[in-house]
Motif scaffolding. Structure first.
Motif, PDB file in Angstrom:
ATOM      1  N   GLU A 354       0.833  -1.210   0.000  1.00  0.00           N
ATOM      2  CA  GLU A 354       0.000   0.000   0.000  1.00  0.00           C
ATOM      3  C   GLU A 354       0.864   1.255   0.000  1.00  0.00           C
ATOM      4  OE1 GLU A 354      -1.701   1.587   3.831  1.00  0.00           O
ATOM      5  OE2 GLU A 354      -1.507  -0.515   4.425  1.00  0.00           O
ATOM      6  N   TYR A 355       2.026   1.196   0.642  1.00  0.00           N
ATOM      7  CA  TYR A 355       2.906   2.361   0.659  1.00  0.00           C
ATOM      8  C   TYR A 355       3.462   2.641  -0.732  1.00  0.00           C
ATOM      9  CZ  TYR A 355       2.692   1.536   5.698  1.00  0.00           C
ATOM     10  OH  TYR A 355       2.263   1.336   6.987  1.00  0.00           O
ATOM     11  N   ALA A 356       3.772   1.590  -1.473  1.00  0.00           N
ATOM     12  CA  ALA A 356       4.257   1.759  -2.843  1.00  0.00           C
ATOM     13  C   ALA A 356       3.152   2.299  -3.739  1.00  0.00           C
ATOM     14  CB  ALA A 356       4.784   0.440  -3.385  1.00  0.00           C
ATOM     15  N   ASP A 357       1.906   1.867  -3.508  1.00  0.00           N
ATOM     16  CA  ASP A 357       0.784   2.379  -4.288  1.00  0.00           C
ATOM     17  C   ASP A 357       0.621   3.888  -4.109  1.00  0.00           C
ATOM     18  OD1 ASP A 357       0.137  -0.079  -5.332  1.00  0.00           O
ATOM     19  OD2 ASP A 357      -1.660  -0.383  -4.123  1.00  0.00           O
ATOM     20  N   VAL A 358       0.691   4.348  -2.868  1.00  0.00           N
ATOM     21  CA  VAL A 358       0.550   5.782  -2.602  1.00  0.00           C
ATOM     22  C   VAL A 358       1.742   6.541  -3.171  1.00  0.00           C
ATOM     23  CG1 VAL A 358       0.434   7.547  -0.794  1.00  0.00           C
ATOM     24  CG2 VAL A 358      -0.908   5.436  -0.575  1.00  0.00           C
ATOM     25  N   LEU A 359       2.927   5.985  -3.017  1.00  0.00           N
ATOM     26  CA  LEU A 359       4.126   6.608  -3.569  1.00  0.00           C
ATOM     27  C   LEU A 359       3.962   6.807  -5.079  1.00  0.00           C
ATOM     28  CD1 LEU A 359       7.765   5.605  -2.680  1.00  0.00           C
ATOM     29  CD2 LEU A 359       7.104   5.923  -5.063  1.00  0.00           C
ATOM     30  N   GLU A 360       3.521   5.769  -5.769  1.00  0.00           N
ATOM     31  CA  GLU A 360       3.345   5.873  -7.218  1.00  0.00           C
ATOM     32  C   GLU A 360       2.269   6.893  -7.575  1.00  0.00           C
ATOM     33  OE1 GLU A 360       3.182   2.657 -10.679  1.00  0.00           O
ATOM     34  OE2 GLU A 360       1.317   2.686  -9.517  1.00  0.00           O
ATOM     35  N   ARG A 361       1.176   6.920  -6.829  1.00  0.00           N
ATOM     36  CA  ARG A 361       0.110   7.889  -7.097  1.00  0.00           C
ATOM     37  C   ARG A 361       0.650   9.311  -6.999  1.00  0.00           C
ATOM     38  NH1 ARG A 361      -5.343   7.970  -7.403  1.00  0.00           N
ATOM     39  NH2 ARG A 361      -5.469   5.736  -6.952  1.00  0.00           N
ATOM     40  N   MET A 362       1.439   9.570  -5.967  1.00  0.00           N
ATOM     41  CA  MET A 362       2.006  10.911  -5.796  1.00  0.00           C
ATOM     42  C   MET A 362       2.980  11.248  -6.920  1.00  0.00           C
ATOM     43  SD  MET A 362       2.720  10.969  -1.694  1.00  0.00           S
ATOM     44  CE  MET A 362       1.399  11.225  -0.498  1.00  0.00           C
ATOM     45  N   VAL A 363       3.863  10.305  -7.236  1.00  0.00           N
ATOM     46  CA  VAL A 363       4.890  10.562  -8.243  1.00  0.00           C
ATOM     47  C   VAL A 363       4.273  10.858  -9.600  1.00  0.00           C
ATOM     48  CG1 VAL A 363       6.698   9.441  -9.618  1.00  0.00           C
ATOM     49  CG2 VAL A 363       6.779   9.329  -7.124  1.00  0.00           C
ATOM     50  N   LEU A 364       3.371   9.992 -10.061  1.00  0.00           N
ATOM     51  CA  LEU A 364       2.885  10.071 -11.435  1.00  0.00           C
ATOM     52  C   LEU A 364       1.816  11.126 -11.653  1.00  0.00           C
ATOM     53  CD1 LEU A 364       2.733   6.331 -12.545  1.00  0.00           C
ATOM     54  CD2 LEU A 364       4.269   8.111 -13.373  1.00  0.00           C
ATOM     55  N   VAL A 552     -17.455  12.053 -10.872  1.00  0.00           N
ATOM     56  CA  VAL A 552     -16.469  10.987 -10.979  1.00  0.00           C
ATOM     57  C   VAL A 552     -15.178  11.558 -11.545  1.00  0.00           C
ATOM     58  CG1 VAL A 552     -18.134   9.111 -11.253  1.00  0.00           C
ATOM     59  CG2 VAL A 552     -17.275  10.324 -13.280  1.00  0.00           C
ATOM     60  N   ALA A 553     -14.107  10.872 -11.257  1.00  0.00           N
ATOM     61  CA  ALA A 553     -12.830  11.130 -11.900  1.00  0.00           C
ATOM     62  C   ALA A 553     -12.517   9.954 -12.805  1.00  0.00           C
ATOM     63  CB  ALA A 553     -11.733  11.321 -10.861  1.00  0.00           C
ATOM     64  N   VAL A 554     -11.776  10.201 -13.865  1.00  0.00           N
ATOM     65  CA  VAL A 554     -11.389   9.153 -14.797  1.00  0.00           C
ATOM     66  C   VAL A 554      -9.953   8.751 -14.494  1.00  0.00           C
ATOM     67  CG1 VAL A 554     -11.004   8.543 -17.209  1.00  0.00           C
ATOM     68  CG2 VAL A 554     -12.961   9.988 -16.574  1.00  0.00           C
ATOM     69  N   GLU A 555      -9.732   7.449 -14.333  1.00  0.00           N
ATOM     70  CA  GLU A 555      -8.393   6.917 -14.128  1.00  0.00           C
ATOM     71  C   GLU A 555      -8.147   5.797 -15.133  1.00  0.00           C
ATOM     72  OE1 GLU A 555      -6.951   6.866  -9.785  1.00  0.00           O
ATOM     73  OE2 GLU A 555      -9.075   6.287  -9.634  1.00  0.00           O
ATOM     74  N   ARG A 556      -6.902   5.658 -15.469  1.00  0.00           N
ATOM     75  CA  ARG A 556      -6.482   4.518 -16.303  1.00  0.00           C
ATOM     76  C   ARG A 556      -5.123   4.073 -15.805  1.00  0.00           C
ATOM     77  NH1 ARG A 556      -3.408   3.121 -20.767  1.00  0.00           N
ATOM     78  NH2 ARG A 556      -4.342   1.532 -22.141  1.00  0.00           N
ATOM     79  N   GLY A 557      -5.050   2.820 -15.344  1.00  0.00           N
ATOM     80  CA  GLY A 557      -3.817   2.384 -14.715  1.00  0.00           C
ATOM     81  C   GLY A 557      -3.516   3.268 -13.516  1.00  0.00           C
ATOM     82  N   PRO A 558      -2.273   3.730 -13.377  1.00  0.00           N
ATOM     83  CA  PRO A 558      -1.923   4.566 -12.224  1.00  0.00           C
ATOM     84  C   PRO A 558      -2.186   6.051 -12.439  1.00  0.00           C
ATOM     85  CG  PRO A 558       0.044   4.106 -13.494  1.00  0.00           C
ATOM     86  CD  PRO A 558      -1.088   3.375 -14.184  1.00  0.00           C
ATOM     87  N   LEU A 559      -2.696   6.419 -13.632  1.00  0.00           N
ATOM     88  CA  LEU A 559      -2.826   7.827 -13.984  1.00  0.00           C
ATOM     89  C   LEU A 559      -4.235   8.353 -13.755  1.00  0.00           C
ATOM     90  CD1 LEU A 559      -0.816   7.905 -17.347  1.00  0.00           C
ATOM     91  CD2 LEU A 559      -0.025   8.584 -15.068  1.00  0.00           C
ATOM     92  N   VAL A 560      -4.295   9.556 -13.198  1.00  0.00           N
ATOM     93  CA  VAL A 560      -5.536  10.324 -13.099  1.00  0.00           C
ATOM     94  C   VAL A 560      -5.629  11.206 -14.339  1.00  0.00           C
ATOM     95  CG1 VAL A 560      -6.790  12.069 -11.779  1.00  0.00           C
ATOM     96  CG2 VAL A 560      -5.486  10.301 -10.579  1.00  0.00           C
ATOM     97  N   TYR A 561      -6.811  11.307 -14.913  1.00  0.00           N
ATOM     98  CA  TYR A 561      -7.026  12.108 -16.118  1.00  0.00           C
ATOM     99  C   TYR A 561      -7.837  13.359 -15.801  1.00  0.00           C
ATOM    100  CZ  TYR A 561      -4.912   8.828 -19.377  1.00  0.00           C
ATOM    101  OH  TYR A 561      -4.005   8.061 -20.059  1.00  0.00           O
ATOM    102  N   CYS A 562      -7.752  14.331 -16.684  1.00  0.00           N
ATOM    103  CA  CYS A 562      -8.530  15.564 -16.539  1.00  0.00           C
ATOM    104  C   CYS A 562      -8.950  16.030 -17.925  1.00  0.00           C
ATOM    105  CB  CYS A 562      -7.709  16.642 -15.836  1.00  0.00           C
ATOM    106  SG  CYS A 562      -6.308  17.265 -16.801  1.00  0.00           S
ATOM    107  N   VAL A 563      -9.862  16.984 -17.964  1.00  0.00           N
ATOM    108  CA  VAL A 563     -10.269  17.586 -19.227  1.00  0.00           C
ATOM    109  C   VAL A 563      -9.929  19.069 -19.174  1.00  0.00           C
ATOM    110  CG1 VAL A 563     -12.652  17.936 -18.421  1.00  0.00           C
ATOM    111  CG2 VAL A 563     -12.148  17.935 -20.869  1.00  0.00           C
TER     112      VAL A 563
END
Length: 661
Positions: A354-364, A552-563
């Protein structure tokens, strides 16, 4: 390496040395190259400019080599030390001897500015001569913060170059700090150092030199927090550290604090402090973390937990539980850089994915969004929605800028981007853990035999990841632990042998958020193929997040998307609704000369009524169903926004279950 826990008594994992792991292509290599070629020299010019930052000029004046008064920010020294980390990372990787020589010149200047007792903070050194400043007169002068970044930079410089010139300066500053704390113990009180970078710095001094006095100084620094009188929630010192149960106050200060406490726990087991870390981490990730990994929702205000009759101002701070506004989201970039440091230390402490998941979310997401695609412009705060106009003025601009008055975030980002390869893997005695997926080449040793792990992938845009291995004959093999991110819904692991035999393991949501382990017995004869299904998904927030209800927010893989406004044929993004059954198709797209993976789909556009104005003085009005029409919309990764001009942006979009017009 990022933090050297190889000899830490309570560490379950440690990273690989910088020389033993390198990005070989793809997303992370592109960002490293941009950092080395563009960001590091750009920041160097900012720091060298007398008329912009005045940072190098302050060191010259403090050393008696230039005339003038102190100018710029009180934490400029520390920001320069952070830039030095990025400079040495990139110079060593690219064999930039000219930059390494220049760093030695800077170090010599810092040494000449340092006082005989080890003290080094330019504002006070310059101010003492004219009576305009005094040492340790104001906690908001960031003196010990400057020390902390000096410690970290000096340790890194020594590890990567073998040169101890900066480490000698850091030793002197640490000796000064030790004497300061001896006096503080006699007096029974010490002022909390805001943004306590010195906790992490002292831990690295201990790990680098092996001298226990630095570990004892770290312990004393943390212990003396509790002697502060009239502490504030903003500085996390209103209550004793061991009574902390929720995350609050200035987000950078909080994340630095808990990263430093995790460092102490890595060196010596302290169940009580570890329980504190668990509580505040849970408070963060279950109630106060933005979907982008952003930390610290509030600009300025009163602490939500402050005593009614006590003055309790907060800024750049965590607010109430589920208080996550979008237009005014603060999310200082430094806070999420600190979040990465904290998450990495927790991973080394406990091995939990879970720590790696949060780390990746912050980084990317939030951290990559803090810097422009060309590496020269920066966000201080990171909003999740930008409107055409606001009826109020925020502290920071709505676009990235080359120079920001508070210039702490750009060098913090630079050092993070330059060191990211060190987050790609963690190891223990039995095997290797894949933390950040990206095309890379890494070396490790198991059972006395060196092994090279080659990772081929187009992640984070593609979920296919291939591991191959090179090793000498013999050895007992090792375990490859692959992180299955929490967002995974389906996928597979295929282990192939040179003789054609293959074993396939299907992945489902049940494996999300776990390590999946493959025993590599004959490295040179084994390929491991990891394949995550990367379909776009719609994410909703907890119903207590008022700002995101029915969105809702759109996500794909580890990335959050925006318009962004230029990618939708609307007068305002407020017209858009997202059908819950939308089909979003990936499409390669170029943003500022760099390829990203966008998503295209058919949204609903609410028709505007004649005369309807979003900036009307009417606060409430009758709702009229004006009908909807279909419109094609493109979404881009959140990190890529604000690279094509000033326009609206949204992460959270109203959703409807009615797909027909």
């Amino acid at each position: 390496m990022v933090t050297d826990t190889t000899k830490s008594g309570n560490a379950k994992l440690w990273g690989l040395p910088y020389a033993d792991v390198e990005w070989m292509g793809g997303f992370y290599k592109e960002r490293f190259d941009t950092c080395a070629d563009s960001t590091v020299p750009h920041l160097q010019r900012m720091f060298e400019s007398k008329d912009i930052s005045h940072v190098l000029e302050n060191f010259k004046i403090a050393a008696g080599e230039a005339e003038g008064e102190f100018d710029g920010t009180v934490f400029g020294d520390g920001d320069f030390y952070k830039w030095m980390e990025a400079a040495v990372y990139t110079a060593v990787r690219t064999d930039n001897k000219a930059l390494l020589d220049r760093l030695e010149e800077y170090i010599a200047l810092i040494g000449r500015a340092q006082q005989a007792d080890g003290y080094i903070s330019t504002k006070q050194i310059i101010g003492e001569r004219s009576g305009k400043a005094a040492r340790l007169g104001d906690i908001n002068d960031f003196e010990v913060y400057n020390f902390g970044h000096l410690f970290t930079s000096a340790c890194l410089y020594y590890r990567l170059t073998g040169r101890n010139s900066l480490l000698r300066i850091a030793r002197g500053a640490a000796d000064y700090l030790e004497n300061l704390y001896v006096e503080a113990e006699k007096n029974g009180e010490v002022q909390t150092a805001v943004c306590p970078s010195h906790y992490m710095g002292l831990a690295e001094m201990y790990r680098t030199t092996g001298e226990r006095k630095y570990l004892e100084l770290l312990k004393k620094s943390i212990m003396l927090r509790d002697s502060v009188k009239e502490g504030m929630d903003d500085n996390q010192d209103s209550i004793p550290l061991r009574k902390h149960e929720k995350i609050m106050g200035h987000a950078v200060r909080a994340n630095y604090l808990y990263a430093g406490v995790a460092d102490l726990c890595l060196e010596e087991a302290d169940p009580e402090l570890e329980e504190v870390l668990h509580k505040v981490w849970k408070s963060l990730v279950t109630q106060k973390l933005y979907i982008t990994g952003g930390c610290g929702a509030l600009y300025n205000g009163a602490s939500p937990y402050g005593y009614f009759f006590k003055h309790q101002l907060v800024h750049q701070a965590y607010g109430y539980e589920y208080q996550l506004p979008n237009v005014t989201a603060y999310n200082e970039t430094c806070a999420s850089v600190g979040g990465v440091y904290w998450a990495w230390r927790m991973l080394c402490l406990e091995k939990k994915p879970e720590y790696a998941d949060v780390l990746e979310r912050m980084v990317l997401n939030v951290n990559m969004a803090g810097i422009s695609m060309d590496g020269k412009k920066f966000f201080y705060e990171n909003m999740l929605r930008r409107a055409h106009e606001l009826p109020y003025e925020l502290i920071w601009g709505q676009e990235r800028a080359e120079y920001i008055l508070s210039y702490c975030c750009p060098p913090n980002l630079a050092r993070l981007l330059s060191q990211l390869s060190e987050y790609s893997y963690a190891v223990d005695q039995e095997g290797i853990y894949a933390v950040l997926y990206g095309a890379s080449r890494a070396k490790a040793v198991f059972s006395g035999k060196p092994v090279t792990i080659v990772q081929e992938t187009a992640y984070p845009y593609d979920g296919k990841i291939r591991f191959t291995f090179e090793t000498e004959e013999g050895g007992e093999g090792f375990n490859l632990h692959m992180r299955i991110p929490a967002w995974v819904r389906k996928g597979r692991i295929t282990v192939k042998k040179r003789d054609g035999a293959a074993h396939v393991q299907n992945l489902s949501r049940a494996q999300a958020g776990t390590w999946q382990t493959v025993r590599i017995r004959h490295p040179g004869e084994t390929d491991v193929l990891l394949d995550f299904c990367m379909e776009a998904r719609l994410t909703c927030a907890h119903p207590m997040v008022e700002e995101d209800v029915n969105q809702v927010a759109v996500e794909r893989g580890p990335l959050v998307y925006c318009v962004e406004g230029m990618d939708a044929d609307v007068e305002t993004l407020d017209q858009l609704l997202l059908p819950s059954d939308i089909r979003l198709e990936p499409e390669e797209f170029v943003v500022d000369g760099r390829k990203v993976l966008s998503l295209k789909g058919e949204f609903l556009r609410r028709r505007r009524l004649p005369g309807e104005e979003t900036d009307s003085d009417v606060l409430y009005r009758d709702y009229v169903n004006s009908g909807f029409e279909k419109v094609q919309v493109r979404l881009i990764p959140y990190f890529a926004w604000d690279n094509r001009g000033l326009d609206e942006m949204r992460v959270w979009i109203p959703v409807t279950d009615v797909g027909s017009v």
